[in-house]
Design a protein around this motif. Structure first.
Motif, PDB file in Angstrom:
ATOM      1  N   PRO A 150     -28.300  45.995 -21.890  1.00  0.00           N
ATOM      2  CA  PRO A 150     -28.888  47.262 -22.385  1.00  0.00           C
ATOM      3  C   PRO A 150     -27.708  48.198 -22.702  1.00  0.00           C
ATOM      4  N   TRP A 199     -34.926  49.449 -18.349  1.00  0.00           N
ATOM      5  CA  TRP A 199     -34.596  48.236 -18.691  1.00  0.00           C
ATOM      6  C   TRP A 199     -34.466  47.190 -17.607  1.00  0.00           C
ATOM      7  N   HIS A 224     -27.717  49.750 -26.386  1.00  0.00           N
ATOM      8  CA  HIS A 224     -27.600  51.350 -26.528  1.00  0.00           C
ATOM      9  C   HIS A 224     -26.341  51.698 -27.542  1.00  0.00           C
TER      10      HIS A 224
END
Length: 498
Positions: A474, A99, A478
Motif C-alpha cells: 500500500p 489496507w 500510495h
C-alpha cells in the motif's frame, strides 16, 4: 373539521436507539465467529486463563474504548480506520490502515477454511483427511473460489444463509460440546489436563498449572494467535451514535461482550482440553476429536459426529460468505480520493468490486499453497494465523496512536463518547493497548514451543516476508498514485444495498 382537529400537532417519529444488550451481542458475535480457536487455547491448557486475561485487559478493552471515541468523533462522515488514522497522521497512513484491515481478512480465509476442511473430513467419516496437507490446501482454494463466484453473482439467498452460520455452526455445536464435557466429568472420566504426562502437571507440578512456565518467548508465542480471536471490535464503533447514552452504554455493552466471549472461549476450551489428551490436540481437528471421544464414551455411532461436523462446516463456510465482500468495500471507498489504480476500481453490473475480489482470490490461493509445502497442517494453520494477526496488530498500533494524537490535534471534535480522565485517561488506555500490541507483534515472529515448526529460520522468514510485502504494497501504491486515479466508483445497486 373542528378547530381542535385542525390545531392538533403532527406526530413526530421518535428516533430508534440501539440497546446495550443488542450491541453487546453484535460485538460478541463478531469475535466468536467459529469454534476454530478452541483448539489453540486448549493447546495451552489451563494457562489459557492468563492468555485470555491478557487479550481482554491489554487489547480488547483498550481497542473498544479507543474505537468508540474515534467512532463517535466522526459520526458525520464515513469514519473507520481510514479516516481516523488519516486525520491523525495523514492520508498515506490512513490508506495503510484500511489496507491492513482488508488484507488481514484475506490472509485469515485459509485459516477459517482449513477449519471447514477438517469439519468436512469428519462429516464424511474420513478424519484422516483433516491431517492431509494437500487436501486442506485444495479445499481452501476450491471453496474460496466457489464462494467468490457466488458473491459476484449477488445471490441474496446466500447472504441470508450466512446469518444462520453463527447459530447453527457455532452456538449450537458449542452448547452441545459443553454438555458432553459435563457428562464426561460426571461419568467419572479424568480431565486430560490432570494426566501425569500433560504439561500442566509436568516438571514437579502435581496439579494443573494456571500460570505459563516461561523459559523463553517461544513458550508464550501462542499469545499472538490467540489475540486474533478477539480482533475486530473496532468495527462496532460505528454504532456509538445509535446509543441513547453512549458515555455509559458503550462501555457497558463492550464489557458484556467481553464477558460473553470469554465465557464461550473458556468453557469450550475446557471441554476440548478435558476430553482430548494434550499430545493429541491438533489445531484444526481438536474440536472434532473432542466430539468423537465424547460420542464414543456415550456409545453413539459415527453418524453423530457427522451431523455435528456438517453444522460446523456450514458455519465456517457461511462466515466466509458473510465477509467475502464486506471488508473490500472499505478499500474500494479510497478510490474516491484517488488512491486505487483504475483497474482495481472496476465493479460488475451489480456494483460489486470485481477486480478487488479477483486480487483477493489470488492472494488466498497463494497463501493456501503454504499447506502444500508444510506437511504438518497445525504448523501451517498457525503460521497463516500469525501472518494475519501481525498485519492486524500494525493497524491497531496506528489506531491507538491516533487516539492520542487526535486529542491534541483535533480537541474540538464533538465526541459522543470520550474516555474519562482527560488526556491522561487516553494516554493510559491507548498506551496500554499500544504496549500490549507491540509485545504481541514481537511474539508473532517467534516460533511457538508447542508446535514442531521445523526450521525456525524458515518460520521467521515466512512471517517476516508476509509482513513486509503486505505493509509495503500500500505504501508503494500510495507513492505511485496519479491524478487520473481520481475516479469515483459506481454507486451501489439496489440489489447490493439490500
Amino acid at each position: 373539521m373542528s378547530a381542535t382537529a385542525t390545531q392538533r400537532p403532527t406526530p413526530t417519529k421518535q428516533r430508534s436507539y440501539l440497546g446495550v444488550f443488542t450491541l453487546a451481542m453484535l460485538a460478541a458475535a463478531a469475535m466468536v465467529t467459529s469454534l476454530r480457536g478452541l483448539s489453540m487455547l486448549a493447546k495451552v491448557e489451563l494457562t489459557m486463563f492468563v492468555y485470555i486475561a491478557f487479550a481482554v485487559i491489554v487489547f480488547l478493552i483498550p481497542a473498544a474504548l479507543v474505537a468508540a471515541e474515534l467512532g463517535g468523533a466522526f459520526t458525520k462522515s464515513k469514519g473507520g480506520v481510514y479516516e481516523w488514522i488519516g486525520e491523525a497522521f495523514g492520508q498515506r497512513w490512513g490508506f495503510l490502515a484500511i489496507w491492513l484491515q482488508w488484507i488481514q481478512n484475506v490472509v485469515w480465509y485459509p485459516v477459517g477454511l482449513a477449519f471447514a476442511a477438517a469439519a468436512a473430513a469428519f462429516a464424511i467419516q474420513k478424519p484422516e483427511l483433516a491431517g492431509n496437507h494437500i487436501y486442506v490446501g485444495l479445499f481452501c482454494i476450491i471453496v474460496y473460489w466457489l464462494a467468490t463466484f457466488i458473491a459476484l453473482a449477488g445471490t441474496k439467498i446466500f447472504a441470508k444463509v450466512a446469518k444462520f452460520g453463527f447459530i447453527l455452526g457455532t452456538a449450537v455445536p458449542g452448547i452441545l460440546l459443553l454438555g458432553l464435557f459435563v457428562y464426561w466429568v460426571v461419568s467419572g472420566n479424568q480431565p486430560a489436563w490432570d494426566a501425569t504426562d500433560a504439561p500442566a502437571v509436568a516438571d514437579g507440578f502435581d496439579s494443573p498449572r494456571f500460570f505459563p512456565q516461561i523459559t523463553g518467548l517461544s513458550n508464550i508465542a501462542f499469545l499472538a494467535g490467540i489475540l486474533l480471536l478477539f480482533a475486530g471490535v473496532e468495527v462496532q464503533a460505528v454504532h456509538v451514535k445509535e446509543l441513547k447514552k453512549p458515555k455509559s452504554q458503550f462501555p457497558a455493552a463492550m464489557l458484556i461482550a467481553a464477558v460473553v466471549a470469554v465465557v464461550i472461549f473458556a468453557l469450550g476450551t475446557l471441554a476440548v482440553a478435558g476430553m482430548v489428551p494434550y499430545d493429541k490436540i491438533d489445531l484444526t481437528t481438536g474440536v472434532f476429536d473432542a466430539f468423537q471421544n465424547a460420542f464414543t464414551a456415550l456409545g453413539v455411532g459415527a453418524w453423530a459426529i457427522s451431523i455435528v461436523s456438517i453444522f460446523v462446516c456450514f458455519g465456517a463456510i457461511a462466515g466466509v460468505l458473510a465477509w467475502i465482500t464486506g471488508p473490500s468495500k472499505g478499500l474500494l471507498e479510497t478510490a474516491e480520493d484517488g488512491l486505487l489504480p483504475p483497474w482495481l476500481q472496476k465493479t460488475n453490473k451489480r456494483g460489486i468490486q470485481l477486480h478487488i475480489l479477483w486480487v483477493q482470490g489470488g492472494i488466498v490461493t497463494l497463501i493456501s499453497t503454504v499447506y502444500f509445502f508444510i506437511d504438518n497442517v497445525s504448523v501451517a494453520f498457525f503460521l497463516i494465523t500469525v501472518m494475519a494477526i501481525s498485519v492486524y496488530i500494525i493497524m491497531y498500533l496506528f489506531m491507538f496512536a491516533a487516539g492520542i494524537r487526535l486529542r491534541y490535534s483535533h480537541p474540538e471534535l464533538p465526541r459522543s463518547f470520550k474516555i474519562p480522565l482527560g488526556n491522561a485517561g487516553m494516554w493510559m488506555v491507548a498506551g496500554l493497548g499500544f504496549i500490549g500490541m507491540a509485545f504481541a507483534l514481537v511474539l508473532s515472529f517467534v516460533p511457538p514451543s508447542q508446535l514442531p515448526v521445523g526450521s525456525p529460520a524458515l518460520y521467521i522468514g515466512l512471517v517476516s516476508a508476509g509482513t513486509i510485502i503486505f505493509v509495503g504494497l500500500p505504501l508503494i501504491i500510495h507513492a505511485r498514485r496519479k491524478p487520473s486515479w481520481l475516479v469515483k466508483p459506481k454507486p451501489e445497486t439496489e440489489e447490493q444495498a439490500t
